[in-house]
Design a protein around this motif. Structure first.
Motif, PDB file in Angstrom:
ATOM      1  N   MET A 254      -8.295 -43.600  17.457  1.00 37.23           N
ATOM      2  CA  MET A 254      -7.135 -43.689  18.343  1.00 37.23           C
ATOM      3  C   MET A 254      -6.029 -44.542  17.726  1.00 37.23           C
ATOM      4  SD  MET A 254      -7.115 -44.698  22.388  1.00 37.23           S
ATOM      5  CE  MET A 254      -8.486 -43.575  22.663  1.00 37.23           C
ATOM      6  N   TYR A 255      -6.408 -45.517  16.906  1.00 38.26           N
ATOM      7  CA  TYR A 255      -5.399 -46.351  16.254  1.00 38.26           C
ATOM      8  C   TYR A 255      -4.453 -45.487  15.424  1.00 38.26           C
ATOM      9  CZ  TYR A 255      -3.175 -49.170  12.724  1.00 38.26           C
ATOM     10  OH  TYR A 255      -2.236 -49.710  11.889  1.00 38.26           O
ATOM     11  N   PHE A 256      -5.015 -44.595  14.612  1.00 39.67           N
ATOM     12  CA  PHE A 256      -4.190 -43.767  13.741  1.00 39.67           C
ATOM     13  C   PHE A 256      -3.373 -42.750  14.540  1.00 39.67           C
ATOM     14  CE2 PHE A 256      -7.709 -45.095  10.949  1.00 39.67           C
ATOM     15  CZ  PHE A 256      -6.968 -45.722   9.971  1.00 39.67           C
ATOM     16  N   LEU A 257      -3.825 -42.437  15.751  1.00 39.29           N
ATOM     17  CA  LEU A 257      -3.103 -41.484  16.571  1.00 39.29           C
ATOM     18  C   LEU A 257      -1.951 -42.130  17.331  1.00 39.29           C
ATOM     19  CD1 LEU A 257      -3.096 -38.503  17.561  1.00 39.29           C
ATOM     20  CD2 LEU A 257      -4.541 -39.255  19.468  1.00 39.29           C
ATOM     21  N   LEU A 258      -2.149 -43.373  17.800  1.00 38.23           N
ATOM     22  CA  LEU A 258      -1.196 -43.978  18.724  1.00 38.23           C
ATOM     23  C   LEU A 258      -0.493 -45.233  18.215  1.00 38.23           C
ATOM     24  CD1 LEU A 258      -3.254 -43.686  22.041  1.00 38.23           C
ATOM     25  CD2 LEU A 258      -1.519 -42.110  21.182  1.00 38.23           C
ATOM     26  N   ALA A 259      -0.963 -45.819  17.112  1.00 35.72           N
ATOM     27  CA  ALA A 259      -0.396 -47.105  16.671  1.00 35.72           C
ATOM     28  C   ALA A 259       1.099 -47.018  16.430  1.00 35.72           C
ATOM     29  CB  ALA A 259      -1.106 -47.586  15.411  1.00 35.72           C
ATOM     30  N   SER A 260       1.558 -45.901  15.890  1.00 37.21           N
ATOM     31  CA  SER A 260       2.986 -45.754  15.611  1.00 37.21           C
ATOM     32  C   SER A 260       3.811 -45.600  16.885  1.00 37.21           C
ATOM     33  CB  SER A 260       3.219 -44.541  14.704  1.00 37.21           C
ATOM     34  OG  SER A 260       2.790 -43.349  15.344  1.00 37.21           O
ATOM     35  N   MET A 261       3.118 -45.379  18.021  1.00 36.79           N
ATOM     36  CA  MET A 261       3.823 -45.206  19.296  1.00 36.79           C
ATOM     37  C   MET A 261       3.571 -46.372  20.235  1.00 36.79           C
ATOM     38  SD  MET A 261       3.298 -41.121  19.993  1.00 36.79           S
ATOM     39  CE  MET A 261       1.502 -41.214  20.036  1.00 36.79           C
ATOM     40  N   ALA A 262       3.232 -47.539  19.681  1.00 40.15           N
ATOM     41  CA  ALA A 262       2.874 -48.690  20.511  1.00 40.15           C
ATOM     42  C   ALA A 262       3.994 -49.081  21.458  1.00 40.15           C
ATOM     43  CB  ALA A 262       2.489 -49.874  19.615  1.00 40.15           C
ATOM     44  N   GLU A 263       5.248 -48.908  21.014  1.00 44.91           N
ATOM     45  CA  GLU A 263       6.364 -49.309  21.864  1.00 44.91           C
ATOM     46  C   GLU A 263       6.469 -48.450  23.123  1.00 44.91           C
ATOM     47  OE1 GLU A 263       7.822 -46.072  19.184  1.00 44.91           O
ATOM     48  OE2 GLU A 263       6.616 -47.885  18.938  1.00 44.91           O
ATOM     49  N   ARG A 264       5.839 -47.296  23.122  1.00 43.87           N
ATOM     50  CA  ARG A 264       5.883 -46.425  24.297  1.00 43.87           C
ATOM     51  C   ARG A 264       4.924 -46.887  25.398  1.00 43.87           C
ATOM     52  NH1 ARG A 264       6.680 -40.205  22.222  1.00 43.87           N
ATOM     53  NH2 ARG A 264       8.141 -40.655  20.530  1.00 43.87           N
ATOM     54  N   PHE A 265       4.011 -47.792  25.069  1.00 45.58           N
ATOM     55  CA  PHE A 265       3.007 -48.241  26.040  1.00 45.58           C
ATOM     56  C   PHE A 265       3.222 -49.720  26.365  1.00 45.58           C
ATOM     57  CE2 PHE A 265       1.191 -44.758  23.573  1.00 45.58           C
ATOM     58  CZ  PHE A 265       0.829 -43.887  24.583  1.00 45.58           C
ATOM     59  N   HIS A 266       4.472 -50.067  26.615  1.00 48.34           N
ATOM     60  CA  HIS A 266       4.843 -51.461  26.813  1.00 48.34           C
ATOM     61  C   HIS A 266       4.106 -52.096  27.985  1.00 48.34           C
ATOM     62  CE1 HIS A 266       7.402 -55.021  26.792  1.00 48.34           C
ATOM     63  NE2 HIS A 266       7.564 -54.862  28.097  1.00 48.34           N
ATOM     64  N   ILE A 308       0.201 -46.443  32.120  1.00 49.83           N
ATOM     65  CA  ILE A 308       0.657 -45.520  31.071  1.00 49.83           C
ATOM     66  C   ILE A 308       1.834 -44.695  31.570  1.00 49.83           C
ATOM     67  CG2 ILE A 308       0.020 -43.478  29.729  1.00 49.83           C
ATOM     68  CD1 ILE A 308      -2.819 -44.621  29.551  1.00 49.83           C
ATOM     69  N   GLY A 309       1.747 -44.217  32.821  1.00 47.32           N
ATOM     70  CA  GLY A 309       2.832 -43.420  33.382  1.00 47.32           C
ATOM     71  C   GLY A 309       4.128 -44.195  33.481  1.00 47.32           C
ATOM     72  N   VAL A 310       4.056 -45.437  33.971  1.00 43.07           N
ATOM     73  CA  VAL A 310       5.255 -46.276  34.067  1.00 43.07           C
ATOM     74  C   VAL A 310       5.823 -46.553  32.678  1.00 43.07           C
ATOM     75  CG1 VAL A 310       6.100 -48.562  34.703  1.00 43.07           C
ATOM     76  CG2 VAL A 310       4.595 -47.326  36.253  1.00 43.07           C
ATOM     77  N   SER A 311       4.950 -46.831  31.718  1.00 43.87           N
ATOM     78  CA  SER A 311       5.409 -47.113  30.353  1.00 43.87           C
ATOM     79  C   SER A 311       6.166 -45.920  29.769  1.00 43.87           C
ATOM     80  CB  SER A 311       4.210 -47.450  29.459  1.00 43.87           C
ATOM     81  OG  SER A 311       3.563 -48.632  29.879  1.00 43.87           O
ATOM     82  N   LEU A 312       5.590 -44.729  29.876  1.00 43.60           N
ATOM     83  CA  LEU A 312       6.225 -43.545  29.295  1.00 43.60           C
ATOM     84  C   LEU A 312       7.523 -43.205  30.020  1.00 43.60           C
ATOM     85  CD1 LEU A 312       3.093 -41.282  28.654  1.00 43.60           C
ATOM     86  CD2 LEU A 312       4.381 -42.646  26.999  1.00 43.60           C
ATOM     87  N   SER A 313       7.520 -43.379  31.349  1.00 40.42           N
ATOM     88  CA  SER A 313       8.731 -43.079  32.120  1.00 40.42           C
ATOM     89  C   SER A 313       9.880 -44.012  31.734  1.00 40.42           C
ATOM     90  CB  SER A 313       8.435 -43.210  33.614  1.00 40.42           C
ATOM     91  OG  SER A 313       9.597 -43.009  34.384  1.00 40.42           O
ATOM     92  N   LEU A 314       9.618 -45.306  31.667  1.00 39.54           N
ATOM     93  CA  LEU A 314      10.662 -46.260  31.309  1.00 39.54           C
ATOM     94  C   LEU A 314      11.079 -46.101  29.855  1.00 39.54           C
ATOM     95  CD1 LEU A 314       9.526 -49.467  33.228  1.00 39.54           C
ATOM     96  CD2 LEU A 314      11.319 -47.829  33.825  1.00 39.54           C
ATOM     97  N   PHE A 315      10.141 -45.707  28.986  1.00 39.95           N
ATOM     98  CA  PHE A 315      10.498 -45.487  27.581  1.00 39.95           C
ATOM     99  C   PHE A 315      11.475 -44.323  27.461  1.00 39.95           C
ATOM    100  CE2 PHE A 315       9.855 -43.247  23.565  1.00 39.95           C
ATOM    101  CZ  PHE A 315      10.091 -44.263  22.652  1.00 39.95           C
TER     102      PHE A 315
END
Length: 341
Positions: A254-266, A308-315
């Protein structure tokens, strides 16, 4: 509790550990782990899905075994404990992912070397988790009041996580990093995948070794939070261990899948902090309030999905606003020129 209560036999422990080591060996020596390469999103997604499927099949197999040996009621309970523990451990382990990303960035670890570090990090994590789980269960069997100490610890940890969610740790001031720099001879650059090299007859550690040590220490710190959390669900060491290992193995992919998108899961950290507080509160309230495992599973799932939903929505809102600001900042001349045929 008068002893370590588990349905698992020694062959079951040996079989599961053997299965995990076989998967790691397959990854290391057959599927490209032996050679440095950058993990693609497609490869990472395949591993994430594979570990979720394996965890699900394991839970089903466990239910089938228990249903035939100790009865359906107990089979349902133990299997629900496994899946709840797995979700809790997986969600709490996600925070590791963000810290790993910071470590790799601070040490400028090339993308093709990161997989090797995490692979060996998993091996060390397995050994540490076995020891910590067995010690934790043994302590709870001897001193039942520690259950409430763990609960209080989780509440305090969750509150601290809420307060410090916006802060990022300063790795330059990390005591482990400072100790390594003072006590070890370390090369300035990477030497392929080597952890140690010899130069002029002296043994030098490479930055790869420093990163590995920091990854192991990070996992140890997070295990101190996550293992007491699952004790709110079950004290069966086999259930605790298997759910932990499946979460750890899935986290690496999961690190390699999502690490580059960490800012989306604030806001995910806030969700994890709330989970810790609620689980700790559940442990503290256990003598007066019984919360079914199914409720705990639903509670964790809802909090995760909401954060996760709030993070993606605000992003998306922030990205749209920034795009609008950029467009408005364009000069009238530039805007007019783009309209000309």
């Amino acid at each position: 509790m008068t002893g370590i209560d588990t349905f698992a036999t020694l062959p079951m422990w040996i079989g599961f550990i053997g299965f995990v080591l076989a998967i790691l060996a397959l990854d290391l020596f057959v599927l490209g782990g032996k050679h440095a390469h950058r993990v693609s999103p497609r490869e990472a997604l395949a591993w994430v899905v594979s570990w979720i499927i394996l965890a699900t099949l394991f839970g089903i197999l466990q239910w089938w075994f228990l249903d035939g040996s100790i009865g359906r009621l107990e089979a349902n309970r133990k299997t629900l404990e496994f899946f709840t523990g797995y979700l809790i451990e997986l969600s709490l382990s996600v925070d590791n992912m963000f810290v790993f990303s910071m470590i790799f960035g601070y040490f400028a670890v090339p993308p093709e070397l990161q997989r090797r570090v995490l692979l060996f990090g998993v091996l060390g994590a397995i050994v540490m988790r076995i020891a910590m789980i067995l010690v934790g269960v043994w302590l709870l069997s001897k001193f039942i009041w520690l259950f409430y100490v763990f609960g209080l610890f989780l509440v305090i940890t969750g509150i601290k996580m809420l307060v410090s969610a916006e802060r990022s740790p300063d790795l330059a001031k990390n005591p482990v990093v400072r100790i390594m720099r003072k006590t070890m001879r370390m090369t300035q650059d990477y030497r392929g995948e080597a952890f140690f090299v010899r130069s002029n007859g002296l043994l030098y550690a490479t930055p790869m070794f420093g990163v590995l040590v920091l990854v192991e220490v990070t996992d140890l710190v997070f295990a101190v939070d996550s293992i007491p959390a699952i004790f709110a669900i079950t004290t069966d060491p086999f259930v605790v261990f298997t759910s932990n290992i499946f979460a750890i193995m899935g986290l690496r992919a999961m690190y390699f899948l999502l690490a580059s998108m960490a800012e989306r899961f604030h806001y995910l950290k806030y969700g994890l902090a709330i989970i810790l507080v609620l689980i700790g509160g559940k442990m503290l309230a256990a003598p007066w309030v019984h919360i079914p495992v199914l409720w705990s599973l639903g509670m964790v799932a809802i909090i995760l999905l909401a954060s996760i939903g709030v993070s993606l929505s605000l992003f998306r809102r922030t990205a749209a606003r920034d795009a609008g600001d950029t467009a408005r900042a364009a000069s009238p001349e530039d805007t007019e020129s783009t309209r000309r045929p």
